[in-house]
Design a protein around this motif. Structure first.
Motif, PDB file in Angstrom:
ATOM      1  N   THR A  83      -6.295  -6.872   5.775  1.00 42.22           N
ATOM      2  CA  THR A  83      -6.131  -5.614   5.058  1.00 42.22           C
ATOM      3  C   THR A  83      -4.722  -5.439   4.523  1.00 42.22           C
ATOM      4  OG1 THR A  83      -5.653  -4.471   7.145  1.00 42.22           O
ATOM      5  CG2 THR A  83      -7.941  -4.460   6.369  1.00 42.22           C
ATOM      6  N   ASP A  84      -3.807  -6.350   4.880  1.00 42.30           N
ATOM      7  CA  ASP A  84      -2.449  -6.261   4.341  1.00 42.30           C
ATOM      8  C   ASP A  84      -2.063  -7.522   3.572  1.00 42.30           C
ATOM      9  OD1 ASP A  84      -2.469  -7.691   6.710  1.00 42.30           O
ATOM     10  OD2 ASP A  84      -0.732  -6.686   7.585  1.00 42.30           O
ATOM     11  N   PHE A 100      -1.235  -6.644  -0.431  1.00 41.67           N
ATOM     12  CA  PHE A 100      -1.230  -5.325  -1.070  1.00 41.67           C
ATOM     13  C   PHE A 100       0.180  -4.750  -1.071  1.00 41.67           C
ATOM     14  CE2 PHE A 100      -5.703  -5.611   0.225  1.00 41.67           C
ATOM     15  CZ  PHE A 100      -6.336  -5.178  -0.937  1.00 41.67           C
ATOM     16  N   ARG A 103      -1.517   1.404  -0.557  1.00 37.23           N
ATOM     17  CA  ARG A 103      -2.927   1.794  -0.495  1.00 37.23           C
ATOM     18  C   ARG A 103      -2.992   3.299  -0.734  1.00 37.23           C
ATOM     19  NH1 ARG A 103      -5.352  -1.296   3.461  1.00 37.23           N
ATOM     20  NH2 ARG A 103      -5.415  -2.722   1.690  1.00 37.23           N
ATOM     21  N   PRO A 107      -9.891   2.011  -0.475  1.00 33.13           N
ATOM     22  CA  PRO A 107      -9.790   1.046   0.625  1.00 33.13           C
ATOM     23  C   PRO A 107      -9.946  -0.374   0.071  1.00 33.13           C
ATOM     24  CG  PRO A 107     -11.317   2.824   1.175  1.00 33.13           C
ATOM     25  CD  PRO A 107     -11.008   2.956  -0.287  1.00 33.13           C
ATOM     26  N   PHE A 122     -12.364  -4.050  -3.243  1.00 32.30           N
ATOM     27  CA  PHE A 122     -12.155  -2.620  -3.042  1.00 32.30           C
ATOM     28  C   PHE A 122     -13.484  -1.945  -2.741  1.00 32.30           C
ATOM     29  CE2 PHE A 122      -8.676  -3.868  -5.880  1.00 32.30           C
ATOM     30  CZ  PHE A 122      -7.585  -3.332  -5.212  1.00 32.30           C
ATOM     31  N   ASP A 138      -4.798  -0.111  -6.528  1.00 32.34           N
ATOM     32  CA  ASP A 138      -3.585  -0.493  -5.805  1.00 32.34           C
ATOM     33  C   ASP A 138      -3.264  -1.949  -6.117  1.00 32.34           C
ATOM     34  OD1 ASP A 138      -3.376   2.012  -4.551  1.00 32.34           O
ATOM     35  OD2 ASP A 138      -4.846   1.413  -3.056  1.00 32.34           O
ATOM     36  N   PRO A 336      -7.841   7.008   1.225  1.00 31.96           N
ATOM     37  CA  PRO A 336      -6.432   6.873   0.856  1.00 31.96           C
ATOM     38  C   PRO A 336      -5.908   8.046   0.025  1.00 31.96           C
ATOM     39  CG  PRO A 336      -7.549   4.772   0.591  1.00 31.96           C
ATOM     40  CD  PRO A 336      -8.611   5.788   0.878  1.00 31.96           C
ATOM     41  N   PRO A 363      -0.685  -0.701   5.128  1.00 35.26           N
ATOM     42  CA  PRO A 363      -0.490  -0.530   3.677  1.00 35.26           C
ATOM     43  C   PRO A 363      -0.473   0.930   3.222  1.00 35.26           C
ATOM     44  CG  PRO A 363      -2.010  -2.330   4.100  1.00 35.26           C
ATOM     45  CD  PRO A 363      -1.784  -1.650   5.421  1.00 35.26           C
ATOM     46  N   GLY A 364      -1.252   1.802   3.866  1.00 31.64           N
ATOM     47  CA  GLY A 364      -1.243   3.206   3.490  1.00 31.64           C
ATOM     48  C   GLY A 364       0.062   3.903   3.806  1.00 31.64           C
TER      49      GLY A 364
END
Length: 784
Positions: A83-84, A100, A103, A107, A122, A138, A336, A363-364
């Protein structure tokens, strides 16, 4: 990066996906609705060739507590996900990274298959696009370099370049309430430790009040018995003593018993049934909906009180990953986007206060916080400490560029450093002196926030001296795990180089295994000094060899500069092929009739993934079990849910109603376990019981998320294993000395931190034998 292989992989359910690859290696774009009706995209993205089907791959941690995981593409049995970021080494001195940069809209995740094809995917997450509307995607960056350390730094710099706010420096020194007191914290304990910390931090110590001062959600209403003057009185007392008040808060959650939920149930996300969305099945916490203006106004008022009336200067924002939970919101926007609304208010209100993120999806939070808890929660237990070290090092490259990395509290106590007021069973120390020293060595390498977490007055002289030494030495500006690529899939890095600024460099050696280990480092041209004892360590032929006992460590110092050393020091190569054998146990042999036992009302957690809107155990990794009817020769029947036990759980009873010769319990765990796990009682209709203790033997070496592999024992065997993620379930065999009528099985609370899952029970009964009431059966005691 050559984008000639870039292609769309989804049609976005009628939307138009417009991708914009850039010369700087980034892929941006937007999703547009060209039609005359609203649309809700499901999954969309793009794919490109990242490698040629060979080479080693590292996946990023993704969240607090996540670790670097290694794979070899040529042996990969399926897709891996991150996820990163993903870091690939397709050839010597050739490294490629996909990651990324933020975010804020949808997602997303990165998928890589054995052929080296990268998919950027995504999720629409319920986002509704009106006719003509377009939403930005993103950005993902694809970078390449001949040095992996430089590549990670370039990635961190690209993330930081998108920041619209200055990052405030770290360097905090002080004390926090959580690790020793947990939710039992009270004003007198704060007052006592505020006095004690002055022995180590005489000027402006941070005094951070953690969870326990109020019901979640009712943040402005402190418990009047434990905090008679409220949080305002706590803050005022800390300020008058010359300290800095810090406060814990969970922006996205409220408790079932809170006035907030009782009076504003419509302020929360909804599950598919229209009910307020729980954080997890069986957990009495609910998720706020920041798509609603009323929720935003409430949050603004809470922060205004904390910052401007209470004068809180340090905010620990916890459970931030829950802000990325999918759910039905009043306005059809993504998680997000809701998360961003919450943080827009935080930045608007708090001014120059310090923001520490915790329990976050990384990431968020890029460029949203000043500091970030990187490692999993520290507790004074060897395995928890090892886990925290591993997860801290996974994101070490972000230190000083994206945020200030935070290793968690300085916890040094051994059992003799505790009094009877340790808050929770899982917080009672099992640290040896050696293990305490290892955590002390690690915190002096990782980050520069040093916050004690023990009851300071209870520390014995040896630990007091060590704590004073930690505060005197300080932390490091940055660090790098030199052996990041070494080891098997989930080995923890063991050699860490730290930048101590004008004082030079530090070098840490750690043995995170269960056997003595010799670590070797090449390219060492000068002597290194033990930071505590002063002993000099000399290399032989530019090789420094350090032998450590299990759980031990060594922290060295030298005047040489960090930049020079990180390019010249090299760990001894140790990269065994990462293959995925079937790590299953031998089949069990039994005779009689197998009867699956329903788990009943005690089962509250979903076993399989039921879509984005509903929580399930282990992120749905067990959904592949749906078609299984037999595991290791034992028939099994799965229901929709499983039993989950924690240290603070109430005992759980599961009706059986069978005369049994054996029981098979199918289970898993969310965290590594070793030693006594839980007690279980077999109950008879007449009130008798037989008590058993489930023990995971130390010799099994359980050092990964769901138990290490391969794994063998006489009564416990791996029954199912998903090789890419290492998710596993185990059969535990309980053979009875003689047939006995079992009315129920009672499971007691967990004896270790974490969560234990019971997924299924199978009872073996004697064929053709008449059932007997067991009131007089000698198998049972008559205890009630």
């Amino acid at each position: 990066m050559n984008f000639s292989t870039l292609q769309l992989c989804e049609d976005a359910a009628g939307g138009v996906l417009e991708l914009v690859p850039d010369r700087d290696g980034s892929i941006g774009g937007r999703l547009r609705n060209p039609g005359d009706a609203p649309l809700e995209p499901d999954r969309f993205g793009c794919r490109l060739a990242l490698a040629a089907g060979k080479g080693r791959v590292l996946t990023g941690p993704g969240t607090m507590g996540g670790k670097i995981v290694r794979y070899d593409l040529e042996y990969l049995p399926g897709e891996i996900a991150a996820t990163d970021f993903l870091l690939v080494r397709p050839a010597e001195r050739c490294y490629r990274l996909a990651g990324f940069l933020e975010r804020r809209h949808f997602p997303g995740r990165l998928l890589l298959n054995g052929a080296g094809i990268l998919t950027v995917e995504f999720s629409g997450d319920g986002r509704q696009l009106l006719p003509g509307e377009a939403v930005e995607l993103d950005e993902v960056v694809i970078l390449e370099h001949d040095n992996w350390q430089t590549l990670l730094e370039l990635y961190a710099e690209r993330i930081a370049a998108r920041s619209g706010r200055p990052r405030r420096p770290a360097g905090w020194r002080g004390w926090g309430s959580w690790d020793y007191y947990c939710t039992t914290i009270h004003a007198d304990a704060i007052r006592e430790n505020n006095r004690e910390i002055r022995r180590y931090v005489p000027e402006h110590p941070l005094i951070q009040l953690d969870d326990g001062y109020c019901i979640w959600g009712d943040w402005l209403e402190a418990d009047p018995e434990r905090f008679p003057g409220g949080v305002a009185a706590f803050s005022d007392e800390v300020l008058r003593s010359g300290g800095v008040p810090g406060l814990w808060v969970a922006p996205f959650l409220a408790h079932r018993d809170s006035r907030l939920l009782r009076e504003h149930a419509d302020w929360f996300l909804r599950d598919p049934g229209g009910n307020p969305l729980q954080m997890a099945s069986g957990v009495p916490l609910y998720l706020l909906d920041y798509s609603q203006p009323a929720v935003c106004d409430w949050w603004r008022a809470v922060l205004t009180e904390m910052r401007h009336r209470w004068q809180i200067a340090y905010f620990k924002l916890d459970f931030l990953a829950r802000g990325m939970t999918p759910g039905l919101s009043a306005r059809p926007i993504t998680a997000p986007e809701r998360f961003q609304r919450c943080f827009d208010i935080i930045h608007e209100v708090i001014g120059d206060a310090y923001l520490l993120g915790c329990s976050a999806a990384f990431p968020g939070c890029y460029n949203q916080v000043d500091g970030m808890r990187s490692g999993s929660d520290i507790s004074p237990h060897r395995q928890w400490m090892h886990n925290s070290c591993g997860s801290c090092l996974a994101g070490a490259f972000l230190q000083g560029k994206v945020w200030n990395c935070d290793s968690d509290y300085i916890v040094l106590r051994t059992p003799e450093d505790e009094e009877g007021d340790v808050a929770a069973a899982g917080k009672k120390s099992t640290f040896t002196v050696t293990e305490s020293q290892t955590w002390a060595n690690f915190v002096r390498l990782f980050g520069d926030s040093l916050i004690a977490g023990d009851k300071l007055s209870a520390l014995q002289p040896e630990r007091r001296t060590l704590l004073a030494k930690i505060f005197a030495d300080g932390g490091c500006r940055r660090c790098v795990p030199l052996d990041l690529w070494n080891g098997n899939q989930r080995s923890l890095p063991s050699i860490v180089l730290g930048d101590a600024g004008p004082a030079g460099s530090r070098l840490g050696f750690f043995n995170f295994t269960d056997a003595p280990r010799t670590l070797r480092l090449t390219g060492v041209t000068n002597c290194w000094r033990d930071l505590d004892s002063g002993r000099i360590h000399q290399p032989e032929q530019q090789v420094l060899a350090v032998t450590l006992e299990p759980g031990a460590s060594l922290l060295l110092a030298a005047p040489e500069g960090y930049e020079h050393l990180r390019h010249t020091l090299r760990p001894e190569p140790d990269e065994p092929p990462i293959q995925f054998p079937k790590n299953l146990g031998e089949p069990f042999h039994w005779s009689g009739r197998a009867c699956p036992v329903p788990l009943g009302a005690a089962a509250r957690f979903h076993l399989r993934n039921r879509g984005l809107r509903e929580y399930c155990v282990q992120q749905g990794r067990f959904q592949a079990l749906a078609g299984e009817r037999e595991l290791l020769g034992v028939p099994v029947a799965f229901g929709e849910r499983v039993v989950a036990l924690q240290p603070d759980s109430s005992p759980v009873e599961i009706p059986v109603g069978l005369e049994c010769t054996a029981l098979y319990l199918l289970s898993g765990a969310e965290k590594p376990v070793r030693g006594p796990l839980l007690d279980l009682d077999l109950l008879s209709p007449g009130g008798g019981k037989r008590v058993y203790e489930l023990v995971v033997g130390r010799e099994t070496g359980n050092t990964t998320l769901c138990y290490s592999l391969p794994w063998r024992s006489d009564c416990g065997r791996i029954a199912w294993h998903e090789p890419v993620t290492d998710a596993a379930l185990y059969w535990w065999e309980l053979r009875l000395e003689q047939p006995a009528m079992i009315s129920a099985l009672r499971l007691h609370p967990l004896k270790q931190p974490g969560v234990f899952y019971l997924a299924a029970i199978t009872a073996i009964t004697s064929p053709g034998k008449k059932r007997q009431e067991a009131a007089g059966n000698s198998f049972f005691s008559q205890e009630k």
